[in-house]
Write an enzyme that holds these catalytic residues in place. Sequence first.
Site, PDB file in Angstrom:
ATOM      1  N   CYS A   2      -1.592   7.702   0.540  1.00  0.00           N
ATOM      2  CA  CYS A   2      -1.036   7.454   1.759  1.00  0.00           C
ATOM      3  C   CYS A   2       0.319   7.439   1.304  1.00  0.00           C
ATOM      4  O   CYS A   2       0.863   6.950   0.182  1.00  0.00           O
ATOM      5  CB  CYS A   2      -1.210   6.218   2.567  1.00  0.00           C
ATOM      6  SG  CYS A   2      -2.883   6.203   3.073  1.00  0.00           S
ATOM      7  N   ARG A  27       0.707  12.913  -1.297  1.00  0.00           N
ATOM      8  CA  ARG A  27      -0.022  11.635  -1.345  1.00  0.00           C
ATOM      9  C   ARG A  27      -1.308  11.456  -0.210  1.00  0.00           C
ATOM     10  O   ARG A  27      -1.944  10.627  -0.238  1.00  0.00           O
ATOM     11  CB  ARG A  27       0.928  10.278  -0.974  1.00  0.00           C
ATOM     12  CG  ARG A  27       2.085  10.336  -2.125  1.00  0.00           C
ATOM     13  CD  ARG A  27       2.857   9.119  -1.685  1.00  0.00           C
ATOM     14  NE  ARG A  27       2.444   7.770  -1.867  1.00  0.00           N
ATOM     15  CZ  ARG A  27       2.646   7.143  -2.995  1.00  0.00           C
ATOM     16  NH1 ARG A  27       3.055   7.783  -4.048  1.00  0.00           N
ATOM     17  NH2 ARG A  27       2.001   5.983  -3.088  1.00  0.00           N
TER      18      ARG A  27
END
Length: 614
Positions: A2, A27
């Site tokens: 994230c 990510r």
Amino acid sequence: MCGIVGYVGSKSALDILLEGLTNLEYRGYDSAGIAVNVEGKVELYKAEGKLQNLKNITTAKKEHIEKSTIGIGHIRWATHGAPNTVNAHPHSCNCGRVAVVHNGIIENYKELRVKLEKDGCVFKSQTDTETVAHLVAKKYAQTKDLTEAVRLATKEIEGAYALAVIHQDVKNTIVATRRNAPLLVGIGENEYYVASDVPAIIKYTKNAMYLDDNQIVTLTPSSMKLIDIDGNSISQKIETLPWEPVALSKMGYKHFMLKEIHEQPDVVRNVLSGKLRAIDEKVILNEVTLNRESLKNLNRIQIVACGTSLHAAMVGKYIIEELCDIPVDVEPSSEYIYRKTVGDKNTLVIGVSQSGETADTITAVRQAKSRGSHILIVTNRPDSTMAREADSLVPVNAGIEVSVAATKSYMAQVISFYLLAIYIAEIKDSASKSILEKIKRELIILPQKLEKVLSHKDDVQICARKFANSKDFIFIARGINFPTALEGALKLKEISYINATGYTAGELKHGPIAMLDESMPVLAILMKGKVYDKILSNAEEAKARNARMIALTDSEDVKLDDLFESIIRVPEVDETLSPALAIVPLQLLAYYIAEFLGKDVDQPRNLAKSVTVE
Ligand code: M6R
């Protein structure tokens, strides 16, 4: 995993948020979302899947959204709740005035949710993050102060988080905080940025402040205030970011992975620079802060790492044991942390990590630190959480790596292990001068050999096309190239989704040989040295079971032509250095197979570049 980004200033936030998320897409890419404040109203825009889906939604309403000069954004790698639009961040409260983006895991979210539901909060998603939105809204209702609301909320939440929060009633303000998840603030002129990582903001500013755990920052266009979890003001440490925006460009390559593979000769030069100056000079490794006596007294080394870094660590084990006479254990961090590990102040614990944010490895080194061991961190991110745990910090200087599949960082880690092993051996006098000089010579000429390998990449491409439709793949090797086999198989699995496994060649006959038939490619890493003949025999055994044989070799022996259907040749190299050379054609093989199959090379499914959850 994230990524979060935020902006507050006088420019339109939309493009800054989307650009930031683009550069954080490594990510995670399960969903994306932003929250903006348009004409006094918080609005959320979210989309399942790749960032492009969010871009399509926001483009349709661009004129409206770009009125906002504040916003927060999120790119998700799903942990709690399916990767759909409802679970996409930002999350909000009942009244929709709060918006929260979060990287990490709220461990006590179930208990919090029960309490909040009793208080009338209505949850829309299955995420842990939504509890934070409701909690902040509740605290804000009590205090009418957003910073205070976030501070009080963080006192109740457990786990790991980097959070950015906006509230409709608090104009032009972002409050952000972290615990065990990375977060930095970018400082512009009358504007501030917040992000999980440098790539999100480097285009806009090089001035930044890294938050420490439990610090809370309040940003408005004209101010930045930093407090601790008890509400005390703390001083701000502004740093100049070392990266250049150009690092985020593909420089004409089709994918970041291909660009990063090609950067490896220069990466080796960088790693060696200032540390290995000449064959007859000792290796300089000032980053190792253990004194000579302590180094001589080391009775064991434990290396913890995950994924590709674990494979680099395995190469490290071979070299250190060979040159330094110190027993070395290598273990996946995720295993190390759940058992009693034995060690003391004479145990050196090495944590290896490209990102320096891998949760399992951070926990492992913290565990070892609490037991009194010296912690040496080998990382590509000296600005990372793991780096801050280091007693000795060895940055590998590979430059920013964008592709999720690690390539150049592996090379840099492996080369760092050669330097570390030579450094210790020179202090301990545990290897002969001639052996050390031979390795140094090979290290110095390695970049030219790598360039040669890269200039023959068409041969690898031809081989890739031939085998791209295989369902499975086996890599075999022995000794110091066993980690090369594992890493070659990992690269192929990650980006082409072909079931690939690395075996020590001698183990093949103890079970895996049963799988061999005319549809199974077996790639033998056949580098000249102690185990060459043995691997050749194992390859014969595989051929006798009709496997499709591929050789990766530095031998010119023409007899290999009868045994192998395809041969990838690399320049001759000393066996000790061979992992650094042999890995490159395997990276290329994985790349070309994935590309041929039309896979998403830089962002393979289900993966994220830094795994910040245990
Ligand atoms: O950042 P780290 O080196 O700690 O990451 C460890 C692994 O997650 C990482 O190597 C992963 O296996 C990569 N996708 C490999 O290409």
